[in-house]
Design an enzyme around this catalytic site. Structure first.
Site, PDB file in Angstrom:
ATOM      1  N   GLU A 254       0.726  -1.272  -0.072  1.00  0.00           N
ATOM      2  CA  GLU A 254       0.029  -0.085   0.086  1.00  0.00           C
ATOM      3  C   GLU A 254       0.929   1.432   0.060  1.00  0.00           C
ATOM      4  O   GLU A 254       1.937   1.190   0.547  1.00  0.00           O
ATOM      5  CB  GLU A 254      -0.738   0.156   1.296  1.00  0.00           C
TER       6      GLU A 254
ATOM      7  N   LYS B  17       2.184   4.439   1.396  1.00  0.00           N
ATOM      8  CA  LYS B  17       2.081   5.306   2.496  1.00  0.00           C
ATOM      9  C   LYS B  17       1.796   6.852   2.481  1.00  0.00           C
ATOM     10  O   LYS B  17       2.584   7.601   1.959  1.00  0.00           O
ATOM     11  CB  LYS B  17       3.358   5.152   3.480  1.00  0.00           C
TER      12      LYS B  17
ATOM     13  N   ASP C 130       1.037  10.615   3.117  1.00  0.00           N
ATOM     14  CA  ASP C 130       1.562  11.426   4.207  1.00  0.00           C
ATOM     15  C   ASP C 130       0.395  12.385   4.621  1.00  0.00           C
ATOM     16  O   ASP C 130       0.235  13.433   4.302  1.00  0.00           O
ATOM     17  CB  ASP C 130       2.463  12.402   3.768  1.00  0.00           C
TER      18      ASP C 130
ATOM     19  N   TYR D 124      -7.629   2.034   5.386  1.00  0.00           N
ATOM     20  CA  TYR D 124      -6.603   1.005   5.058  1.00  0.00           C
ATOM     21  C   TYR D 124      -6.823  -0.240   6.064  1.00  0.00           C
ATOM     22  O   TYR D 124      -6.172  -1.143   5.786  1.00  0.00           O
ATOM     23  CB  TYR D 124      -5.294   1.340   4.872  1.00  0.00           C
TER      24      TYR D 124
ATOM     25  N   LYS E 137      10.463   3.659   3.910  1.00  0.00           N
ATOM     26  CA  LYS E 137      10.355   5.129   3.810  1.00  0.00           C
ATOM     27  C   LYS E 137      11.339   5.614   2.461  1.00  0.00           C
ATOM     28  O   LYS E 137      12.437   5.046   2.653  1.00  0.00           O
ATOM     29  CB  LYS E 137      10.799   5.998   5.211  1.00  0.00           C
TER      30      LYS E 137
ATOM     31  N   CYS F  95      13.767  49.206   5.308  1.00  0.00           N
ATOM     32  CA  CYS F  95      13.007  48.369   4.111  1.00  0.00           C
ATOM     33  C   CYS F  95      13.800  48.719   2.926  1.00  0.00           C
ATOM     34  O   CYS F  95      14.341  49.739   2.844  1.00  0.00           O
ATOM     35  CB  CYS F  95      11.609  49.454   3.875  1.00  0.00           C
TER      36      CYS F  95
ATOM     37  N   CYS G 249      12.352  51.497   0.507  1.00  0.00           N
ATOM     38  CA  CYS G 249      12.135  52.836   0.943  1.00  0.00           C
ATOM     39  C   CYS G 249      12.846  53.567   2.208  1.00  0.00           C
ATOM     40  O   CYS G 249      12.627  54.669   2.363  1.00  0.00           O
ATOM     41  CB  CYS G 249      10.614  53.209   1.058  1.00  0.00           C
TER      42      CYS G 249
ATOM     43  N   CYS H   1       7.287  46.630   6.551  1.00  0.00           N
ATOM     44  CA  CYS H   1       7.693  48.111   6.417  1.00  0.00           C
ATOM     45  C   CYS H   1       6.300  49.019   6.507  1.00  0.00           C
ATOM     46  O   CYS H   1       5.241  48.515   5.943  1.00  0.00           O
ATOM     47  CB  CYS H   1       7.989  48.142   5.099  1.00  0.00           C
TER      48      CYS H   1
ATOM     49  N   CYS I  19       5.309  53.131   0.506  1.00  0.00           N
ATOM     50  CA  CYS I  19       6.495  52.493   0.179  1.00  0.00           C
ATOM     51  C   CYS I  19       6.109  51.938  -1.414  1.00  0.00           C
ATOM     52  O   CYS I  19       5.216  51.196  -1.581  1.00  0.00           O
ATOM     53  CB  CYS I  19       6.690  51.186   0.928  1.00  0.00           C
TER      54      CYS I  19
HETATM   55  S1  IVH Z   1      -1.102   0.822   8.669  1.00  0.00           S
HETATM   56  C1  IVH Z   1      -0.461  -0.877  12.676  1.00  0.00           C
HETATM   57  N1  IVH Z   1      -1.263   1.747   6.084  1.00  0.00           N
HETATM   58  O1  IVH Z   1       1.651   5.652   8.620  1.00  0.00           O
HETATM   59  C2  IVH Z   1      -0.582  -0.174  11.344  1.00  0.00           C
HETATM   60  N2  IVH Z   1      -0.499   3.082   7.598  1.00  0.00           N
HETATM   61  O2  IVH Z   1       3.759   4.852  11.051  1.00  0.00           O
HETATM   62  C3  IVH Z   1      -0.689   0.906  11.354  1.00  0.00           C
HETATM   63  N3  IVH Z   1       0.086   5.517   6.961  1.00  0.00           N
HETATM   64  O3  IVH Z   1       0.031   6.267  11.610  1.00  0.00           O
HETATM   65  C4  IVH Z   1      -1.097   1.784  10.209  1.00  0.00           C
HETATM   66  N4  IVH Z   1      -0.576   5.175   4.990  1.00  0.00           N
HETATM   67  O4  IVH Z   1      -0.825   7.584   9.724  1.00  0.00           O
HETATM   68  C5  IVH Z   1      -0.853   1.978   7.431  1.00  0.00           C
HETATM   69  N5  IVH Z   1      -1.682   2.424   3.890  1.00  0.00           N
HETATM   70  C6  IVH Z   1      -1.199   2.712   5.248  1.00  0.00           C
HETATM   71  C7  IVH Z   1      -0.801   3.984   5.527  1.00  0.00           C
HETATM   72  C8  IVH Z   1      -0.398   4.146   7.047  1.00  0.00           C
HETATM   73  C9  IVH Z   1      -0.214   5.985   5.853  1.00  0.00           C
HETATM   74  C10 IVH Z   1       0.425   6.016   8.448  1.00  0.00           C
HETATM   75  C11 IVH Z   1      -0.653   6.166   9.412  1.00  0.00           C
HETATM   76  C12 IVH Z   1       0.189   5.507  10.532  1.00  0.00           C
HETATM   77  C13 IVH Z   1       1.640   5.625  10.034  1.00  0.00           C
HETATM   78  C14 IVH Z   1       2.528   4.516  10.601  1.00  0.00           C
END
Ligand code: IVH
Length: 661
Positions: free
Chosen positions: A109, A111, A113, A218, A306, A400, A403, A418, A423
């Protein structure tokens, strides 16, 4: 059909369209048709409070305002994930698992942000949404989560369960939000995650409702049904219930396939409409989760790969200072051009003196640059080891740069300003804003020309724009301008005189008055003189206007020079009225209508549009000032009120007669 049934039908219909549009990305009806349904539902619910429901789709527009956030206990803790940074970390993860569980497969999946949230449903109704908090105790954000378009308020089956997922703000929404905030002198969000978190942590749900948040679910954490599905099929089940899950999710058998997919996702990262900071890899076989087990902080059956922060090195050639429309001073780093994620970066904002001082950024320094939130270039850190003695420590200017006026700093604010109203830098920025597309939309009057004309003394104020024609003969002989281009510009300027009031208001650059507020003010007051003369309470009575905006509008028009400016523009022939539909010269000019109940043929929206097209106004509350109450079937309290006040009550037929007359 009775009202209760109609309400339920509307709700189901709207839910279907919400799902089609926001979850499946496959709309069935036009926005106008959708608005009509929603309008009708809202009206019916307001006339029949006994049928109101916390999970009606009308709740999506927001409205609930809290005094504070309640705490929520997570019955199952919201854990975090162990991290992997290299392919080898993923291989090690796989080997650990295979020692005890040889036959596993994986789900991959993105991840996202954003921020994690847990949603609780009882018998299919959303009853609670909470932030992660410290994992054990989070905050109740139900009022805001309800406004997220893709979150179902009712599920397709009456099940009780808890799901978790990620709330996020798409990149485009983030950029648009910051653009607006910049234009209205509000601080900007650093990245989409902060913007999403800032929107969700609002007591007033109208704010979140306006912010274009989204959510991917998720996981299914609790359910009253028997759970025998593996993870990938659980996600399919969640989709069947109406949840939005990430379509890019996929199942694979081996860790090599995982690694290939991770690389592919990383390559596509920049092109994604939302931010991802990694990939989550989960064991697909849920029945094994207990035996695989958990550490104190995270499950052992999942890992987060990551992405490397995309940082590149550059060098600060110089630090310059920009003066904004409000006088705000922004230090900006001129950088040696570098490529980051497909674009060349040669400048980065340094925000304010505090930012530069905290990072100790100096001219000549080697620095690491990244795109904050994948989008805006930002200096991450100075590479101090590469410093020799030639880099002078940063010193904030105290005058400034344009001016020479001594700069000011308000209280604990980080920014310097300013204060000089005349200005040149502020004036030029103000002119650029006035002529911009969103404001008076004067084509051809861009930054370069404005700066040039300003420096040559042709253009010192907004009013001067409308006197430029007096200099036509001087301008045409200047190098770079032909007769043709000057005449075209003058024509565009002349045409801009007829812009509607909201564009002029926005162009004036009143603090906190962005495009939307300008429109609200223009529609409400119709003519600028009414705004000039209004008072704070009248402003506060308007739905969308809060104390900050009201104060700012009052302050602006209390200033003598601003009043004079309006008079000057008036004398120059600018339109100062709202020229939207409601001001059309029509037979219903100045007539106020209230619609109530269900009309036999017209729906609310149509009736409203037709009345407004003829210059009439439609309001929601009956008062002494109401001219007509048009009542349909099952009209409620508004009809009683009309009778009580002696307001003329008409039916649809009479309304149609009026409209046709
Ligand atoms: S699973 C125990 N799936 O990443 C499972 N997390 O460090 C926990 N996040 O706090 C989460 N996409 O905010 C999961 N597809 C995804 C995710 C996801 C983003 C974030 C989530 C979580 C952090 C995990």
């Amino acid at each position: 059909m009775d009202v209760k049934e109609r309400i339920e039908n509307l709700r189901q219909e709207i839910e279907k369209h919400n799902h089609a549009y926001h979850v499946l990305d496959d709309p069935i009806i036009s926005d106008i048709e959708y608005d009509r349904l929603m309008q009708e539902l809202i009206e019916l619910e307001s006339n029949y409070p006994e049928y109101q429901s916390d999970t009606s789709p009308s709740q999506k527009v927001g409205g609930a305002v809290l005094d504070q956030f309640e705490k929520v206990n997570h019955t199952i803790p919201m854990l975090s994930l162990a991290n992997a940074f290299e392919a080898d970390d993923l291989r090690a993860f796989d080997q650990r698992l295979r020692k005890t569980h040889a036959t596993i497969s994986y789900v991959i999946e993105e991840k996202i942000d954003g921020l994690a949230a847990a949603l609780r449903y009882e018998e299919g109704h959303l009853i609670q949404a909470a932030t992660r908090g410290n994992g054990t105790i989070g905050e109740d954000i139900t009022h805001n989560v309800k406004t997220i378009k893709s979150v179902p308020l009712r599920l397709k089956k009456p099940v009780s369960l808890e799901v978790r997922g990620e709330i996020f703000m798409p990149k485009a929404a983030f950029l648009k939000l910051n653009e607006t905030r910049k234009k209205t002198d509000q601080s900007i969000f650093k990245n989409p995650r902060n913007a999403a978190a800032g929107s969700i942590r609002q007591l007033d749900s109208k704010i979140a409702a306006a912010r274009d948040l989204d959510m991917y679910i998720y996981s299914l954490t609790e359910t009253d049904a028997k759970m025998t599905r593996d993870h990938i099929n659980t996600l399919a089940y969640l989709r069947e219930l109406g949840f939005k899950t990430n379509p890019s999710t996929k199942r694979v058998d081996t860790i090599d396939q995982v690694i290939d997919n991770v690389e592919e996702i990383e390559e596509r990262r920049a092109a994604k409409p939302y931010e991802i900071d990694g990939v989550v890899i989960k064991v697909n076989e849920r029945k094994l989760y207990e035996s695989i087990g958990y550490t104190a902080k995270s499950p052992k059956w999942a890992i987060a790969y990551k992405f490397k922060a995309e940082e590149v090195m550059s060098r600060v050639r110089s630090i310059v200072f920009q003066v904004g429309r409000t006088g705000q001073i922004t230090p900006v780093a001129n950088l040696e051009p570098v490529e980051i994620q497909g674009s060349t970066v040669s400048r980065a904002t340094l925000h304010n003196a505090t930012f530069v001082e905290e990072k100790d950024i100096r001219e000549g320094d080697f620095v690491t640059i990244k795109k904050a939130g994948d989008i805006i270039p930002e200096v991450v850190a100075v590479i101090v080891e590469k410093r020799d003695d030639s880099q002078p420590a940063f010193a904030m200017i105290d005058h400034c740069p344009k001016c020479e006026t001594p700069l000011e700093r308000f209280g604990s604010e980080k920014d310097h300003y300013c204060p000089n109203p005349s200005c040149p830098a502020k004036q030029v920025e103000g002119l650029i804003h006035f002529a911009s597309r969103e404001a008076m939309n004067i084509e051809g009057l861009g930054t370069r020309i404005i700066e040039l004309f300003y420096n040559e003394g042709f253009l010192k104020s907004i009013a001067d724009i409308y006197r430029l024609h007096q200099h036509r003969d001087t301008l045409v002989v200047r190098a770079g301008f032909g007769e043709k281009s000057i005449d075209k510009l003058l024509k565009n300027i002349e045409a801009s005189k007829t812009r509607s009031l909201e564009q002029l208001l926005f162009g004036l650059g009143i603090r906190f008055v962005g495009q939307k507020v300008s429109k609200v003010l223009a529609m409400h007051f119709k003519h600028i003189s009414a705004i000039v003369e209004t008072d704070e309470n009248t402003l506060l009575d308007i739905d969308e206007i809060g104390p900050k905006i009201a104060r700012s509008v009052i302050d602006y028009f209390q200033e003598e020079k601003n009043r004079e400016r309006i008079e000057e523009l008036d004398a120059l022939g600018l339109n100062l009225e709202y020229t939207g539909k409601s001001l059309n010269e029509g037979v219903l000019k100045n007539k106020t209508f209230v619609l109530t109940g269900t009309l036999p043929t017209l729906n609310r929206k149509e009736a409203k549009e037709r009345i407004e097209a003829l210059g009439g106004r439609v309001t929601s509350a009956v008062s002494q000032n109401t001219d007509y109450v048009c009542a349909g079937e099952a009209a409620g309290s508004k009809l009683d009120k009309a009778k009580e006040l002696g307001v003329t009550v008409i039916d649809e037929e009479s309304l149609l007669d009026l409209l046709d007359s």
